[in-house]
Design a protein around this motif. Sequence first.
Motif, PDB file in Angstrom:
ATOM      1  N   PHE A  47      -0.639   1.568 -13.509  1.00 10.12           N
ATOM      2  CA  PHE A  47       0.640   2.189 -13.194  1.00 10.12           C
ATOM      3  C   PHE A  47       1.824   1.268 -13.433  1.00 10.12           C
ATOM      4  N   GLU A  48       2.991   1.879 -13.660  1.00 13.38           N
ATOM      5  CA  GLU A  48       4.269   1.173 -13.641  1.00 13.38           C
ATOM      6  C   GLU A  48       4.805   1.352 -12.226  1.00 13.38           C
ATOM      7  N   TYR A  49       5.227   0.257 -11.593  1.00 14.47           N
ATOM      8  CA  TYR A  49       5.662   0.305 -10.201  1.00 14.47           C
ATOM      9  C   TYR A  49       7.146   0.012 -10.080  1.00 14.47           C
ATOM     10  N   THR A  50       7.797   0.707  -9.134  1.00 15.25           N
ATOM     11  CA  THR A  50       9.190   0.451  -8.802  1.00 15.25           C
ATOM     12  C   THR A  50       9.280   0.237  -7.296  1.00 15.25           C
ATOM     13  N   PHE A  51       9.786  -0.930  -6.904  1.00 17.37           N
ATOM     14  CA  PHE A  51      10.036  -1.240  -5.505  1.00 17.37           C
ATOM     15  C   PHE A  51      11.533  -1.071  -5.277  1.00 17.37           C
ATOM     16  N   GLU A  52      11.914  -0.071  -4.473  1.00 10.99           N
ATOM     17  CA  GLU A  52      13.319   0.203  -4.179  1.00 10.99           C
ATOM     18  C   GLU A  52      13.655  -0.369  -2.810  1.00 10.99           C
ATOM     19  N   ARG A  53      14.528  -1.365  -2.787  1.00  8.26           N
ATOM     20  CA  ARG A  53      14.894  -2.027  -1.530  1.00  8.26           C
ATOM     21  C   ARG A  53      15.624  -1.053  -0.617  1.00  8.26           C
ATOM     22  N   LEU A  54      15.227  -1.006   0.640  1.00  9.28           N
ATOM     23  CA  LEU A  54      15.841  -0.104   1.619  1.00  9.28           C
ATOM     24  C   LEU A  54      16.777  -0.874   2.526  1.00  9.28           C
ATOM     25  N   PRO A  55      17.895  -0.343   2.919  1.00  5.70           N
ATOM     26  CA  PRO A  55      18.527   0.869   2.401  1.00  5.70           C
ATOM     27  C   PRO A  55      19.426   0.545   1.213  1.00  5.70           C
ATOM     28  N   ASN A  56      19.401   1.347   0.223  1.00  6.48           N
ATOM     29  CA  ASN A  56      20.312   1.281  -0.929  1.00  6.48           C
ATOM     30  C   ASN A  56      20.372  -0.073  -1.618  1.00  6.48           C
ATOM     31  N   GLY A  57      19.245  -0.741  -1.759  1.00  2.00           N
ATOM     32  CA  GLY A  57      19.228  -2.034  -2.423  1.00  2.00           C
ATOM     33  C   GLY A  57      18.830  -1.919  -3.884  1.00  2.00           C
ATOM     34  N   PRO A  58      18.631  -3.051  -4.546  1.00  3.93           N
ATOM     35  CA  PRO A  58      18.257  -3.031  -5.962  1.00  3.93           C
ATOM     36  C   PRO A  58      16.808  -2.570  -6.145  1.00  3.93           C
ATOM     37  N   TYR A  60      13.232  -3.132  -8.191  1.00  2.12           N
ATOM     38  CA  TYR A  60      12.428  -4.109  -8.914  1.00  2.12           C
ATOM     39  C   TYR A  60      11.358  -3.310  -9.647  1.00  2.12           C
ATOM     40  N   ILE A  61      11.431  -3.320 -10.991  1.00  2.00           N
ATOM     41  CA  ILE A  61      10.533  -2.500 -11.807  1.00  2.00           C
ATOM     42  C   ILE A  61       9.538  -3.408 -12.517  1.00  2.00           C
ATOM     43  N   PHE A  62       8.263  -3.035 -12.421  1.00  2.00           N
ATOM     44  CA  PHE A  62       7.184  -3.779 -13.056  1.00  2.00           C
ATOM     45  C   PHE A  62       6.493  -2.865 -14.053  1.00  2.00           C
ATOM     46  N   ALA A  63       6.433  -3.298 -15.301  1.00  2.00           N
ATOM     47  CA  ALA A  63       5.871  -2.486 -16.381  1.00  2.00           C
ATOM     48  C   ALA A  63       4.401  -2.181 -16.137  1.00  2.00           C
ATOM     49  N   GLY A  64       4.003  -1.044 -16.670  1.00  2.00           N
ATOM     50  CA  GLY A  64       2.604  -0.649 -16.579  1.00  2.00           C
ATOM     51  C   GLY A  64       1.766  -1.359 -17.622  1.00  2.00           C
ATOM     52  N   ILE A  65       0.481  -1.281 -17.448  1.00  2.00           N
ATOM     53  CA  ILE A  65      -0.465  -1.865 -18.400  1.00  2.00           C
ATOM     54  C   ILE A  65      -1.004  -0.710 -19.233  1.00  2.00           C
ATOM     55  N   VAL A  66      -0.606  -0.656 -20.496  1.00  2.07           N
ATOM     56  CA  VAL A  66      -1.009   0.457 -21.345  1.00  2.07           C
ATOM     57  C   VAL A  66      -2.472   0.327 -21.738  1.00  2.07           C
ATOM     58  N   ASN A  67      -2.885  -0.847 -22.174  1.00  2.00           N
ATOM     59  CA  ASN A  67      -4.271  -1.098 -22.578  1.00  2.00           C
ATOM     60  C   ASN A  67      -4.827  -2.257 -21.754  1.00  2.00           C
ATOM     61  N   PRO A  68      -5.368  -1.976 -20.572  1.00  2.18           N
ATOM     62  CA  PRO A  68      -5.855  -3.068 -19.724  1.00  2.18           C
ATOM     63  C   PRO A  68      -7.027  -3.797 -20.376  1.00  2.18           C
ATOM     64  N   THR A  69      -7.083  -5.100 -20.146  1.00  2.97           N
ATOM     65  CA  THR A  69      -8.167  -5.899 -20.709  1.00  2.97           C
ATOM     66  C   THR A  69      -9.211  -6.243 -19.660  1.00  2.97           C
ATOM     67  N   SER A  70      -9.022  -5.783 -18.445  1.00  2.26           N
ATOM     68  CA  SER A  70     -10.002  -6.023 -17.389  1.00  2.26           C
ATOM     69  C   SER A  70     -10.189  -4.742 -16.596  1.00  2.26           C
ATOM     70  N   THR A  71     -11.053  -4.798 -15.632  1.00  6.97           N
ATOM     71  CA  THR A  71     -11.300  -3.630 -14.791  1.00  6.97           C
ATOM     72  C   THR A  71     -10.729  -3.841 -13.397  1.00  6.97           C
ATOM     73  N   PRO A  91       2.333   4.597 -17.498  1.00  8.45           N
ATOM     74  CA  PRO A  91       3.289   4.095 -18.493  1.00  8.45           C
ATOM     75  C   PRO A  91       3.806   5.217 -19.397  1.00  8.45           C
ATOM     76  N   ASN A  92       5.091   5.186 -19.677  1.00  6.00           N
ATOM     77  CA  ASN A  92       5.763   6.147 -20.562  1.00  6.00           C
ATOM     78  C   ASN A  92       5.616   7.593 -20.097  1.00  6.00           C
ATOM     79  N   SER A  93       5.722   7.808 -18.805  1.00  6.31           N
ATOM     80  CA  SER A  93       5.633   9.169 -18.288  1.00  6.31           C
ATOM     81  C   SER A  93       6.666   9.359 -17.183  1.00  6.31           C
TER      82      SER A  93
END
Length: 132
Positions: A47-58, A60-71, A91-93
């Motif tokens: 997954f691509e994750y977004t951590f939204e600081r509460l309340p009304n903060g910035p 933090y977006i972390f890109a997803g892994i399209v082709n994982p190399t591990s399990t 990713p990309n959705s």
Amino acid sequence: MKTLKVFGVMIALAAVAGPVSADITVVRNSCDTPHTVEVVSMSINTFEYTFERLPNGPNYIFAGIVNPTSTSHTRRFVVPSGSYRLTYRLPNSTPVGAYGQNVVIRPHHRVGGVCVPIDPRTRRAAPVAPVQ
């Protein structure tokens, strides 16, 4: 017999089409490095994750892994201490869900091999239970 097959196919389709939010099992603080949170999922964690600081903060977006190399089912993220709303998507959705409760990242350090939260007012070890 035919009814059972149809019923089985319907259950399988419902499981595949079900919400992705059921895929995340736990979000927990990690004592490995400061300000680290671990997100554990039932399947390979792409997954691509977004951590939204509460309340009304910035955000933090972390890109997803399209082709994982591990399990791996666990991903670690370094985010400043605070309270966050966690959303995720493939990713990309479009976004597929939000973790059910706020994620609270606490400052901590190791004392004698034990993970101890830090009291932000005194900057010393807080007399509370270890961070999970």
